[in-house]
Write a protein that holds these residues in place. Structure first.
Motif, PDB file in Angstrom:
ATOM      1  N   PRO A 186      57.156  70.323-113.009  1.00 20.61           N
ATOM      2  CA  PRO A 186      57.154  68.958-113.640  1.00 20.61           C
ATOM      3  C   PRO A 186      55.634  68.212-113.528  1.00 20.61           C
ATOM      4  N   ALA A 187      54.953  68.659-112.548  1.00 17.82           N
ATOM      5  CA  ALA A 187      53.519  67.884-112.496  1.00 17.82           C
ATOM      6  C   ALA A 187      52.681  68.853-113.525  1.00 17.82           C
ATOM      7  N   TRP A 188      52.872  70.185-113.495  1.00 20.57           N
ATOM      8  CA  TRP A 188      52.110  71.164-114.411  1.00 20.57           C
ATOM      9  C   TRP A 188      52.672  70.832-115.826  1.00 20.57           C
ATOM     10  N   ARG A 231      55.579  80.989-112.421  1.00 21.39           N
ATOM     11  CA  ARG A 231      56.457  79.953-111.969  1.00 21.39           C
ATOM     12  C   ARG A 231      55.574  78.594-111.785  1.00 21.39           C
ATOM     13  N   ARG A 232      54.496  78.523-111.031  1.00 25.11           N
ATOM     14  CA  ARG A 232      54.025  77.489-110.504  1.00 25.11           C
ATOM     15  C   ARG A 232      53.470  76.678-111.612  1.00 25.11           C
ATOM     16  N   THR A 291      45.240  77.724-109.634  1.00 28.28           N
ATOM     17  CA  THR A 291      46.592  77.603-109.132  1.00 28.28           C
ATOM     18  C   THR A 291      47.112  79.169-109.203  1.00 28.28           C
ATOM     19  N   LEU A 292      46.767  79.791-110.047  1.00 30.56           N
ATOM     20  CA  LEU A 292      47.415  81.275-109.940  1.00 30.56           C
ATOM     21  C   LEU A 292      46.850  81.981-108.895  1.00 30.56           C
ATOM     22  N   ARG A 293      45.523  81.693-108.609  1.00 27.00           N
ATOM     23  CA  ARG A 293      44.896  82.476-107.354  1.00 27.00           C
ATOM     24  C   ARG A 293      45.784  82.084-106.082  1.00 27.00           C
ATOM     25  N   GLY A 294      46.193  80.963-105.913  1.00 29.49           N
ATOM     26  CA  GLY A 294      46.757  80.608-104.736  1.00 29.49           C
ATOM     27  C   GLY A 294      45.831  79.875-103.897  1.00 29.49           C
ATOM     28  N   LYS A 295      46.230  79.397-102.516  1.00 26.82           N
ATOM     29  CA  LYS A 295      45.531  78.939-101.622  1.00 26.82           C
ATOM     30  C   LYS A 295      44.799  79.813-100.595  1.00 26.82           C
ATOM     31  N   PRO A 296      43.673  79.758-100.462  1.00 26.80           N
ATOM     32  CA  PRO A 296      43.084  80.770 -99.412  1.00 26.80           C
ATOM     33  C   PRO A 296      43.778  80.465 -98.081  1.00 26.80           C
TER      34      PRO A 296
END
Length: 131
Positions: free
Chosen positions: A7-9, A2-3, A66-71
């Motif tokens: 709109p930015a992606w 979903r990320r 982006t899919l990995r996410g923030k640490p």
């Protein structure tokens, strides 16, 4: 996933597709010019697809990040009555002075005093040095 549909992606996806299509079209155009006798266009005919490949590389890397996410950042314990803050504390280690003698060289001694003062005053500017 979903990320990747914000709109930015969506704008990034459109930009990436547009750049790749444009770079490949420019490469094809350079091939047609090179076939017409312009020898310099052979270099450009290979250069534009490399640019397209670079756009694809950057796009794949950003999607993976982006899919990995923030640490996760460790959260320090909050004092009583306040919210927890997310920051890392600096690691402080004791430094031992380097064993050398700068007494024979007055310029070196002055420079070492200047460096020691800067180390003791990390927020000061070099122009603030009183010496």
């Amino acid at each position: 996933m979903r990320r990747l549909w914000s709109p930015a992606w969506i704008a990034r996806h459109v930009l990436a597709v547009g750049l790749v299509a444009g770079f490949l079209a420019l490469g094809w155009w350079q091939i047609s010019r090179a076939a017409g006798g312009n020898t310099l266009s052979w270099a450009y005919a290979f250069e534009w697809p490399v640019f397209a490949a670079f756009v694809v590389f950057i796009w794949v890397r950003e999607v993976r990040l982006t899919l990995r996410g923030k640490p996760e950042v460790p959260v320090s314990p909050a004092p009583s009555g306040s919210a927890a803050t997310a920051y890392r504390r600096p690691v402080r280690t004791a430094r031992q002075p380097v064993g050398y003698d700068d007494g024979a060289d007055p310029e070196l001694a002055a420079y070492n005093r200047y460096l020691a003062w800067l180390n003791e005053h990390p927020d000061a500017r070099p122009a603030d040095y009183p010496g």
